[in-house]
Scaffold this active site. Structure first.
Site, PDB file in Angstrom:
ATOM      1  N   GLY A 101       0.817  -1.207   0.000  1.00  0.00           N
ATOM      2  CA  GLY A 101       0.000   0.000   0.000  1.00  0.00           C
ATOM      3  C   GLY A 101       0.853   1.261   0.000  1.00  0.00           C
ATOM      4  CB  THR A 102       4.001   2.098   1.793  1.00  0.00           C
ATOM      5  OG1 THR A 102       3.450   1.798   3.075  1.00  0.00           O
ATOM      6  CG2 THR A 102       4.953   3.268   1.895  1.00  0.00           C
ATOM      7  CB  THR A 261      10.414 -10.287 -11.125  1.00  0.00           C
ATOM      8  OG1 THR A 261      11.545 -10.124 -11.978  1.00  0.00           O
ATOM      9  CG2 THR A 261       9.802 -11.657 -11.335  1.00  0.00           C
ATOM     10  CB  CYS A 349       5.350   3.471  13.681  1.00  0.00           C
ATOM     11  SG  CYS A 349       6.366   3.451  15.131  1.00  0.00           S
TER      12      CYS A 349
HETATM   13  N1  PLP Z   1      -2.523   3.375   4.048  1.00  0.00           N
HETATM   14  C1  PLP Z   1      -3.271   3.019   5.104  1.00  0.00           C
HETATM   15  C2  PLP Z   1      -4.553   3.739   5.368  1.00  0.00           C
HETATM   16  C3  PLP Z   1      -2.847   1.988   5.937  1.00  0.00           C
HETATM   17  O1  PLP Z   1      -3.597   1.645   6.992  1.00  0.00           O
HETATM   18  C4  PLP Z   1      -1.637   1.334   5.658  1.00  0.00           C
HETATM   19  C5  PLP Z   1      -1.123   0.272   6.552  1.00  0.00           C
HETATM   20  O2  PLP Z   1      -1.356   0.290   7.740  1.00  0.00           O
HETATM   21  C6  PLP Z   1      -0.904   1.740   4.529  1.00  0.00           C
HETATM   22  C7  PLP Z   1      -1.384   2.760   3.738  1.00  0.00           C
HETATM   23  C8  PLP Z   1       0.362   1.060   4.147  1.00  0.00           C
HETATM   24  O3  PLP Z   1       0.115  -0.196   3.587  1.00  0.00           O
HETATM   25  P1  PLP Z   1       1.299  -1.294   3.542  1.00  0.00           P
HETATM   26  O4  PLP Z   1       1.413  -1.827   4.936  1.00  0.00           O
HETATM   27  O5  PLP Z   1       0.825  -2.323   2.575  1.00  0.00           O
HETATM   28  O6  PLP Z   1       2.511  -0.592   3.077  1.00  0.00           O
END
Ligand code: PLP
Length: 406
Positions: A101-102, A261, A349
Site C-alpha cells: 500500500g505504501t 518481477t 510504526c
Molecule cells: N494506508 C493506510 C490507510 C494503511 O492503513 C496502511 C497500513 O497500515 C498503509 C497505507 C500502508 O500499507 P502497507 O502496509 O501495505 O505498506
C-alpha cells in the site's frame, strides 16, 4: 506439467477450504490470543494460502519470460488482474500490481508530481504513506473535522491551478471514519480541474464496495494484507489516460508503470482474498457491527470517563476507537498484551514504539483523553468469545490502572 498449468482458473479459485488442523498456526493463534488489531493486519485467508502455494513450488516461472511455461504464468497474472478489476469496478488495464500500500500511495503522489509538476494536497489525517510523500514534495495539508474527515471548506480554500494531485483517504486507519469522497471529487473537478484525485483505500476493501469509489477517483491504493492476502503486495489503479512517472526503473513490467518481477504467489493470493472479501462483505458488515456495538456499549456501561472518538454512523463496522480519561495508552496496551489481547493505540510504526497520534491531534481530541486512546479493530476471524474476553480484560486493566479495586 505445462499442459496442466495452462488452464488454471479452476485450480486457482475453486480450491476447497482447508480442513481442520491443516494450518496449525491458525489454531494455536486462536487458542492463545484475542486478536483485535485487524487494521494493522488481518490473518491470511486459508483459501488464499492454498491458492498461492503452487506458485512458490512447481509453477515458479517468471511471467515476463517468453517460453510456454512463462506464458502460462503470465496468463495466471492476467486472470488475477481480471478478478481484481471486477471487484474494483475498473478495466483490467487500469490495475497496476505493486509491492504494498505504501508503494501504491507513493507511486500515485510522487509519480504525479514528477510527471506533471505542481503541488499535492492531502488531509491532515492521512496515513504517513501519503502525508510524508505530500509534505516531502512541499504540498499543502488540509484540516479535518472532529471525526477526522477532510474539512471540505478548508479543501476548497487550497484548490487552485497549481494543484496537480489531491489525496483523500477512503477510510481512516486509526479511527475508522469514512471520508466524503463524492463531495471531495466534486470540489476537485470544479476548483482544480487539472488535478488528479487519489484515494488511499487500504482500509476500505473489507467494508465498502470499491465499485462505488472507483468512478470518483483517478488513482486508488490497496494493500493485500488488510483483506486476507499476504503482506508485500498491493494495487494501484490508474484511470485510463492517467499518466504517471514510474517510481521504479527497470524491466518495464506492468506496461512500464511498475518495473520489477511480478510477485506471482502474492498476486494470486491477493486476487483470491479480494474475491472472497467482496462476496462476504455485506454479511460481515452486519455481523461485525453487532460485535463492535456490543464491545463498545458494554465498555461504556462498565467504565466511566470513556469517550467514543467517532460516531458509529460515520465509520466502518470493524472499528472501535475509544479514549479513556486518566489512563495512559502505553500502560493499558502493556496490560492487554500481558493478558494476550492484541490492540493498538495509534497506527503501527516500524519501531513498534508509541508515537503521539497526528490523527487525534488533527481531530482536536482533548489531550487528557488522547493520552488514553485505544484502537480495537475487528475482522473476519473475530468471534463472540473474543469480544467477551476483551471486555473482561479491558475493564479489569482500566480499573487497576485507575486504582479502583475490583
Ligand atoms: N494506508 C493506510 C490507510 C494503511 O492503513 C496502511 C497500513 O497500515 C498503509 C497505507 C500502508 O500499507 P502497507 O502496509 O501495505 O505498506
Amino acid at each position: 506439467m505445462f499442459g496442466a498449468a495452462v488452464n488454471v482458473t479452476g485450480r486457482l479459485f475453486c480450491t476447497p477450504a482447508p480442513g481442520p488442523g491443516r494450518y496449525p498456526q491458525h489454531v494455536r493463534h486462536a487458542d492463545t490470543l484475542t486478536y483485535l488489531d485487524h487494521a494493522a493486519t488481518t490473518p491470511m485467508r486459508p483459501e488464499a494460502v492454498e491458492a498461492m502455494l503452487p506458485f512458490m513450488t512447481e509453477r515458479f516461472a517468471n511471467p515476463s519470460g517468453s517460453h510456454r511455461f512463462a506464458r502460462s504464468i503470465r496468463q495466471v497474472v492476467d486472470e488475477c488482474r481480471d478478478v481484481v478489476a471486477e471487484v474494483i469496478g475498473c478495466e483490467p488495464g487500469e490495475v497496476i500490481f505493486t509491492g504494498c500500500g505504501t508503494e501504491s500511495d507513493n507511486a500515485a503522489i510522487v509519480g504525479t508530481l514528477q510527471r506533471h509538476g505542481g503541488i499535492a494536497v492531502c488531509s491532515a489525517a492521512e496515513h504517513h504513506a501519503v502525508l510524508h510523500a505530500v509534505e516531502h514534495g512541499g504540498g499543502r495539508v488540509v484540516a479535518v473535522d472532529e471525526a477526522a474527515r477532510v474539512d471540505l471548506e478548508a479543501l476548497e480554500a487550497v484548490l487552485d491551478d497549481d494543484v496537480s494531485l489531491v489525496s483523500v483517504m477512503a477510510v481512516n486507519n486509526e479511527v475508522g471514519s469514512i471520508n466524503p469522497l463524492a463531495d471531495a471529487a466534486t470540489l476537485v473537478r470544479t476548483r482544480a480541474p487539472r488535478a488528479l484525485l487519489h484515494t488511499d483505500a487500504v482500509q476500505a476493501a473489507c467494508w465498502i464496495d470499491l465499485r462505488a469509489i472507483t468512478p470518483l477517483v483517478h488513482l486508488m491504493a490497496l494493500s493485500a494484507h488488510k483483506f486476507g492476502g499476504p503482506k508485500g503486495v498491493g494495487v494501484l489503479t490508474a484511470r485510463k489516460g492517467t499518466v504517471l512517472a514510474p517510481l521504479l526503473q527497470g524491466g518495464g513490467q506492468e506496461r512500464d508503470r511498475r518495473s520489477g518481477t511480478h510477485n506471482v504467489p502474492g498476486i494470486v493470493a491477493m486476487a483470491e482474498a479480494l474475491r472472497l472479501t467482496d462476496i462476504e462483505r455485506v454479511a460481515e458488515n452486519l455481523r461485525l457491527t453487532k460485535l463492535r456495538d456490543r464491545l463498545v456499549d458494554t465498555l461504556k456501561g462498565r467504565l466511566d470517563e470513556l469517550i467514543e472518538t467517532v460516531p458509529r454512523d460515520a465509520k466502518i463496522a470493524g472499528s472501535a476507537h475509544v479514549c479513556f480519561g486518566g489512563v495512559e495508552s502505553e500502560a493499558l496496551l502493556f496490560m492487554l498484551d500481558e493478558a494476550g489481547v492484541c490492540a493498538s493505540a495509534a497506527s503501527a510504526c516500524a519501531s513498534g514504539a508509541m508515537e503521539p497520534s497526528h490523527v487525534l491531534a488533527a481531530m482536536g481530541v482533548d489531550p487528557r483523553y488522547a493520552r488514553g486512546a485505544l484502537r480495537l479493530t475487528l475482522g473476519r476471524t473475530t468471534t463472540d468469545a473474543d469480544i467477551d474476553r476483551a471486555i473482561d480484560v479491558l475493564v479489569d486493566a482500566v480499573n487497576r490502572l485507575r486504582g479502583v479495586s475490583p
